[in-house]
Motif scaffolding. Structure first.
Motif, mmCIF file in Angstrom:
data_model
loop_
_atom_site.group_PDB
_atom_site.id
_atom_site.type_symbol
_atom_site.label_atom_id
_atom_site.label_comp_id
_atom_site.label_asym_id
_atom_site.label_seq_id
_atom_site.Cartn_x
_atom_site.Cartn_y
_atom_site.Cartn_z
ATOM 1 N N GLY A 248 10.098 -66.770 -32.599
ATOM 2 C CA GLY A 248 10.072 -65.429 -33.157
ATOM 3 C C GLY A 248 8.768 -64.689 -33.025
ATOM 4 N N ALA A 249 7.884 -65.127 -32.137
ATOM 5 C CA ALA A 249 6.620 -64.416 -31.953
ATOM 6 C C ALA A 249 6.889 -62.982 -31.520
ATOM 7 N N THR A 250 6.193 -62.048 -32.152
ATOM 8 C CA THR A 250 6.365 -60.639 -31.805
ATOM 9 C C THR A 250 5.539 -60.251 -30.596
ATOM 10 N N GLN A 251 4.495 -61.016 -30.324
ATOM 11 C CA GLN A 251 3.667 -60.773 -29.141
ATOM 12 C C GLN A 251 2.916 -62.054 -28.791
ATOM 13 N N VAL A 252 2.840 -62.342 -27.507
ATOM 14 C CA VAL A 252 2.095 -63.502 -27.011
ATOM 15 C C VAL A 252 1.122 -63.009 -25.953
ATOM 16 N N VAL A 253 -0.175 -63.245 -26.191
ATOM 17 C CA VAL A 253 -1.194 -62.705 -25.295
ATOM 18 C C VAL A 253 -2.149 -63.818 -24.870
ATOM 19 N N PRO A 254 -2.064 -64.274 -23.614
ATOM 20 C CA PRO A 254 -3.046 -65.264 -23.132
ATOM 21 C C PRO A 254 -4.391 -64.576 -22.852
ATOM 22 N N ALA A 255 -5.466 -65.271 -23.140
ATOM 23 C CA ALA A 255 -6.791 -64.753 -22.779
ATOM 24 C C ALA A 255 -6.904 -64.713 -21.264
ATOM 25 N N GLU A 256 -7.604 -63.713 -20.771
ATOM 26 C CA GLU A 256 -7.728 -63.549 -19.317
ATOM 27 C C GLU A 256 -8.806 -64.443 -18.726
ATOM 28 N N ASP A 257 -9.796 -64.786 -19.531
ATOM 29 C CA ASP A 257 -10.894 -65.584 -18.999
ATOM 30 C C ASP A 257 -11.591 -66.340 -20.130
ATOM 31 N N ALA A 258 -12.644 -67.082 -19.760
ATOM 32 C CA ALA A 258 -13.372 -67.892 -20.733
ATOM 33 C C ALA A 258 -14.051 -67.034 -21.794
ATOM 34 N N ALA A 259 -14.539 -65.863 -21.416
ATOM 35 C CA ALA A 259 -15.228 -64.997 -22.375
ATOM 36 C C ALA A 259 -14.274 -64.510 -23.463
ATOM 37 N N GLU A 260 -13.074 -64.116 -23.064
ATOM 38 C CA GLU A 260 -12.088 -63.674 -24.048
ATOM 39 C C GLU A 260 -11.633 -64.845 -24.913
ATOM 40 N N SER A 261 -11.528 -66.014 -24.335
ATOM 41 C CA SER A 261 -11.176 -67.212 -25.096
ATOM 42 C C SER A 261 -12.231 -67.506 -26.148
ATOM 43 N N GLU A 262 -13.487 -67.409 -25.766
ATOM 44 C CA GLU A 262 -14.580 -67.691 -26.693
ATOM 45 C C GLU A 262 -14.602 -66.682 -27.838
ATOM 46 N N MET A 263 -14.243 -65.430 -27.545
ATOM 47 C CA MET A 263 -14.193 -64.421 -28.589
ATOM 48 C C MET A 263 -13.162 -64.786 -29.656
ATOM 49 N N LEU A 264 -11.995 -65.255 -29.215
ATOM 50 C CA LEU A 264 -10.961 -65.654 -30.154
ATOM 51 C C LEU A 264 -11.395 -66.866 -30.976
ATOM 52 N N LEU A 265 -12.061 -67.811 -30.346
ATOM 53 C CA LEU A 265 -12.531 -68.988 -31.070
ATOM 54 C C LEU A 265 -13.620 -68.615 -32.068
ATOM 55 N N GLN A 266 -14.473 -67.674 -31.695
ATOM 56 C CA GLN A 266 -15.510 -67.220 -32.605
ATOM 57 C C GLN A 266 -14.898 -66.562 -33.839
ATOM 58 N N ALA A 267 -13.818 -65.817 -33.635
ATOM 59 C CA ALA A 267 -13.120 -65.209 -34.768
ATOM 60 C C ALA A 267 -12.607 -66.277 -35.716
ATOM 61 N N ARG A 268 -12.059 -67.349 -35.172
ATOM 62 C CA ARG A 268 -11.578 -68.444 -36.012
ATOM 63 C C ARG A 268 -12.731 -69.131 -36.743
ATOM 64 N N ARG A 269 -13.837 -69.345 -36.066
ATOM 65 C CA ARG A 269 -14.953 -70.055 -36.688
ATOM 66 C C ARG A 269 -15.568 -69.262 -37.842
ATOM 67 N N MET A 270 -15.510 -67.949 -37.782
ATOM 68 C CA MET A 270 -16.141 -67.157 -38.836
ATOM 69 C C MET A 270 -15.179 -66.840 -39.984
ATOM 70 N N SER A 271 -13.984 -67.412 -39.955
ATOM 71 C CA SER A 271 -12.967 -67.070 -40.950
ATOM 72 C C SER A 271 -13.427 -67.300 -42.384
ATOM 73 N N LEU A 272 -13.985 -68.462 -42.660
ATOM 74 C CA LEU A 272 -14.351 -68.784 -44.039
ATOM 75 C C LEU A 272 -15.492 -67.897 -44.540
ATOM 76 N N VAL A 273 -16.441 -67.608 -43.672
ATOM 77 C CA VAL A 273 -17.535 -66.714 -44.050
ATOM 78 C C VAL A 273 -16.997 -65.312 -44.317
#
Length: 471
Positions: free
Chosen positions: A316-341
Motif C-alpha cells: 500500500g505504499a503511496t510513493q516509492v522513490v529510490p535515491a539516484e546516487d550516494a549523495a542522495e542516499s546519505e541525505m536520507l540516512l542523515q535525516a534518520r540519524r538526526m531524528s532523536l535530536v
C-alpha cells in the motif's frame, strides 16, 4: 539553619573526599584527578530524563590500564562506589553518578592499538569513538558494522556496556556479535582477560558475552578485540511513503518473509519527519504517515531496491522513490540519524523508549503508541529499526510543567507494558540503567533476577561498581 546544615554537609564531604583524593593522586597524575565541584557536576549524568543523579566526590580520567587498576584498588580499600563512563550519550541513566562516588571517565583511553586485515580484528581502548574506528578500518578495506545513531560521539566502551545496535543491525547484527575478547579490570583491581583473537573459540563459559551489556556493573573494560568485516559496496537507499504505520509494518513483514536482506530498514513516523524538517529543512514528505527507508549494499543495489519497492507497493505504499546516487542516499540516512535530536527540539525534553517486539507485531506497537499519545495528550514520535522490530517511541514534553512531566512518565511506562504484552522486551539496545530497573524485574522474573544478582555478587561482592543500576 538550613544553610548551616548544607555547609556542614559540605564540610563532611570535603573531609571524606580528602583521603580518597590523596590516595588516587598516589597513582594518577594531578591533571587526571578533577575535584572542582563545578567541573565534577558536569559528569553527573548521561542524556536520559527522569533518572536521579548524585554528586561525585571526584572524577578521574586515566590513560593506562595500570591507572584504572589503581583506581579500583583504592575504591575497594576505601569502600567507595565507582561509576564508569564513556561519552555519556546513553539514554537510561546507566552512567549517572551516585553521591560520593568516583566517576571513572574512560574517554582519555582512546587509542586504536591494532588493525589486523588478515585476521580481520581491531584491538582498541574503550574511549575510541565509534565513527573514528569505522574510518580507520575503512582505510584497510574493512568495516566495523555496529553504528548507533550517536556514532560520531559514542565510544566503543559505552557501546559494549549497553550492547548497542544501530542502523545496519538488520543485516550485520549488534555489538555483542563483534566483541571477541576483552581485558577487564575487576572491582578489586585484578585484570581479567576473556575471549580470544580467533574466529572460533568455545573454551569455558563465555565471559566476554557476560560483560557485553552489563552496564559497568561487573568490571571496567579497558581493551577490546573486535571482529571486522570486508568493507561492503556503497549502499543505495530507497524511501517509501505509507498512509499508516500499519501499512509500513506490513511492508516490513513482506520484505523479511521474502528473504530479502537489506543493509538498512528504518521507519520514521509523520511526527518524526516533521521534526526533522523543522530542524534541518530537509524537504522530507510530511504528507506521509510513515516513511520507510531501505538500503542495499550489494553488487546490484538498484535491482534489489526495485524488488523491495514492489513489495512496498503491494503493502500500500503511496510513493516509492529510490535515491539516484550516494549523495542522495546519505541525505536520507542523515535525516534518520538526526531524528532523536529533532524530536527533542519539539518541546525541549524527551523520554526515549527502546521497546523491541517481534517484527510481525510491529504494526500493533505503532498503533498502540498512537492510542497512548492521544490518551495523554502528548506528542510521541516513533522512529524504529524496523528490520528487527526495535522501536524508539519518543515522548516530547515540557520538563518545567509538572503535569506534562507526569503524563510523559505514565505514557513511557504504558509503552513498555505494551511491548511486553506483544512478546517483546523493554530494551533492545539502550540498556536498563536507572530508568528501567523496575521493568527489568517484571520482564525477567524472580528466578532470573536471583541468578543475575548472584553473578553481580561474584564479580563485585562489595557492590561498588555502578551501584543502583540494573537492580
Amino acid at each position: 539553619m538550613i544553610m548551616s546544615r548544607i555547609e556542614a554537609r559540605r564540610d563532611e564531604d570535603t573531609v571524606a573526599a580528602g583521603p580518597l583524593v590523596d590516595r588516587l593522586l598516589g597513582g594518577l597524575p594531578a591533571e587526571a584527578v578533577l575535584t572542582d565541584p563545578d567541573v565534577t557536576a558536569s559528569y553527573a549524568h548521561d542524556m536520559a530524563s527522569f533518572c536521579p543523579a548524585g554528586s561525585p566526590a571526584v572524577v578521574v580520567l586515566p590513560r593506562t590500564v595500570e591507572q584504572v587498576q589503581h583506581v579500583m584498588r583504592t575504591a575497594t580499600e576505601l569502600r567507595v562506589p565507582v561509576v564508569p563512563q564513556g561519552a555519556r550519550t546513553g539514554l537510561s541513566g546507566a552512567a549517572n553518578a551516585t553521591d560520593g562516588c568516583v566517576v571513572l571517565s574512560l574517554t582519555k583511553m582512546d587509542r586504536i592499538l591494532e588493525i589486523d586485515p588478515v585476521n580481520r580484528i581491531a584491538v582498541v581502548e574503550p574511549g575510541v569513538i565509534n565513527a573514528a574506528l569505522s574510518r580507520a578500518v575503512a582505510e584497510h578495506g574493512l568495516a566495523y558494522p555496529p553504528d548507533p545513531s550517536s556514532w560520531e560521539m559514542c565510544t566503543i566502551g559505552g557501546n559494549i556496556g549497553t550492547a548497542s545496535g544501530g542502523l545496519c543491525c538488520v543485516k550485520y547484527g549488534v555489538t555483542a556479535e563483534y566483541v571477541l575478547g576483552l581485558d577487564v579490570v575487576l572491582a578489586d583491581g585484578r585484570l581479567l582477560t576473556t575471549g580470544r583473537r580467533t574466529v572460533k573459540g568455545v573454551a569455558g563459559y563465555d565471559l566476554t558475552r557476560l560483560f557485553v551489556g552489563s552496564e559497568g556493573s561487573l568490571g571496567i573494560v579497558v581493551r577490546a578485540v573486535l571482529a571486522l568485516r570486508p568493507k561492503p559496496p556503497e549502499q543505495l537507499v530507497l524511501a517509501a511513503e505509507f498512509a499508516s504505520g500499519a501499512a509500513a509494518s506490513d511492508a516490513v513483514c513482506r520484505i523479511m518473509a521474502g528473504g530479502h536482506v537489506p543493509s538498512l530498514l528504518e521507519l520514521m513516523d509523520r511526527t518524526t519527519v516533521k521534526a526533522v524538517n523543522d530542524m534541518a529543512r530537509m524537504g522530507l514528505p510530511e504528507s506521509t504517515e510513515a516513511l520507510l527507508l531501505a538500503a542495499f549494499d550489494t553488487t546490484d543495489p538498484a535491482a534489489d531496491l526495485a524488488a523491495l519497492g514492489a513489495l512496498c507497493e503491494e503493502a500500500g505504499a503511496t510513493q516509492v522513490v529510490p535515491a539516484e546516487d550516494a549523495a542522495e542516499s546519505e541525505m536520507l540516512l542523515q535525516a534518520r540519524r538526526m531524528s532523536l535530536v529533532a524530536l527533542e527540539a519539539v518541546k525541549g525534553t524527551t523520554m526515549i523508549d527502546d521497546v523491541c517486539v517481534p517484527r510481525s507485531r510491529l504494526g500493533e506497537l505503532i498503533e498502540g503508541v498512537e492510542r497512548i499519545s492521544e490518551k495523554h495528550g502528548l506528542t510521541i514520535g516513533v522512529v524504529a529499526h524496523a528490520g528487527d522490530g526495535n522501536t524508539h517511541p519518543t515522548v516530547c514534553f515540557d520538563a518545567s510543567d509538572p503535569d506534562e512531566s507526569r503524563r510523559a512518565r505514565e505514557s513511557f511506562d504504558e509503552i513498555m507494558a505494551l511491548g511486553l504484552e506483544l512478546g517483546g522486551t523493554i530494551t533492545g539496545e539502550h540498556g536498563v540503567g536507572v530508568l528501567k530497573k523496575e521493568w527489568l524485574a517484571r520482564e525477567a522474573g524472580p528466578v532470573s533476577m536471583e541468578m543475575q544478582r548472584a553473578v553481580k555478587r561474584a564479580f563485585d561482592p562489595l557492590d561498588i561498581l555502578n551501584p543502583g543500576k540494573l537492580f
